[in-house]
Design an enzyme around this catalytic site. Structure first.
Site, PDB file in Angstrom:
ATOM      1  CG  LEU A  38     -15.752 107.614 100.932  1.00 15.98           C
ATOM      2  CD1 LEU A  38     -15.157 106.240 101.214  1.00 15.98           C
ATOM      3  CD2 LEU A  38     -16.631 107.564  99.690  1.00 15.98           C
ATOM      4  CG  ASP A  39     -22.386 109.505 102.768  1.00 18.68           C
ATOM      5  OD1 ASP A  39     -22.310 108.323 103.155  1.00 18.68           O
ATOM      6  OD2 ASP A  39     -23.085 109.848 101.798  1.00 18.68           O
ATOM      7  CE1 TYR A  40     -21.522 107.148 111.581  1.00 18.43           C
ATOM      8  CE2 TYR A  40     -23.746 106.587 110.869  1.00 18.43           C
ATOM      9  CZ  TYR A  40     -22.725 106.503 111.799  1.00 18.43           C
ATOM     10  OH  TYR A  40     -22.908 105.784 112.951  1.00 18.43           O
ATOM     11  NE  ARG A 122     -25.084 108.160 100.861  1.00 12.39           N
ATOM     12  CZ  ARG A 122     -25.358 106.880 101.034  1.00 12.39           C
ATOM     13  NH1 ARG A 122     -26.564 106.440 100.789  1.00 12.39           N
ATOM     14  NH2 ARG A 122     -24.435 106.025 101.440  1.00 12.39           N
TER      15      ARG A 122
END
Length: 171
Positions: A38-40, A122
């Site tokens: 999972l990205d930041y 995204r």
């Protein structure tokens, strides 16, 4: 782990940002690695394991393990766009396709993926110039975040682990 925003899924970070694995450091002695990412800024469910076969079963697209996300946006989400995403389309040589979706409100959609690519949600919304305010993974296979507060973790049950091997083990 229920990963809050502001943590990264990595073994180390040269920028010194907090690691999602810091959330269980000290409580678990085994060396674990993240299953997927999972990205930041993204929040939600992320697995950690010391079992390479479990990682393969959960992560391999051929296993068809569903990952479900709640995506909240600044602009309204068009049903025609979501239907196009369900059928699949290309962005800069990469094909993106969701398994299913459910519009929850004009600015909120539940999206199910079986093959999530790096920053897929995204990228897909950015292509349509729709700013994503939140990406929150709520389910991986049969495991949900139900009852797990942000920053907390729990061990999978034997029954949950067994489900992944029975439903995704043919990949």
């Amino acid at each position: 782990v229920h990963k809050p925003a502001g943590y990264i899924c990595a073994n180390a970070d040269p920028e010194g940002r907090p690691l999602a694995s810091d959330l269980f450091k000290g409580a678990i002695k085994e060396r674990l690695f993240h299953v997927g990412r999972l990205d930041y800024l993204s929040t939600g469910l992320i697995f950690y394991t010391n079992d390479g076969e479990f990682d393969r079963v959960v992560s391999h697209p051929g296993s068809r393990v569903e990952k479900q996300y709640l995506v909240e946006t600044a602009r309204a989400i068009d049903e025609a766009f979501m239907e196009q995403y369900r059928k699949g389309f290309w962005i800069e040589g990469v094909r993106y396709r969701c398994e299913s979706y459910e519009l929850r409100s004009p600015h909120s959609v539940l999206i199910t993926l079986v093959e999530g690519k790096n920053r897929e949600l995204r990228n897909v919304f950015a292509e349509r110039r729709i700013r994503v305010k939140r990406v929150h993974r709520i389910r991986v296979g049969v495991v949900t975040l139900r009852g797990l507060q942000p920053g907390r973790f729990r061990r999978l049950t034997e029954r949950e682990v067994k489900w992944f091997y029975e439903h995704g083990g043919s990949a």
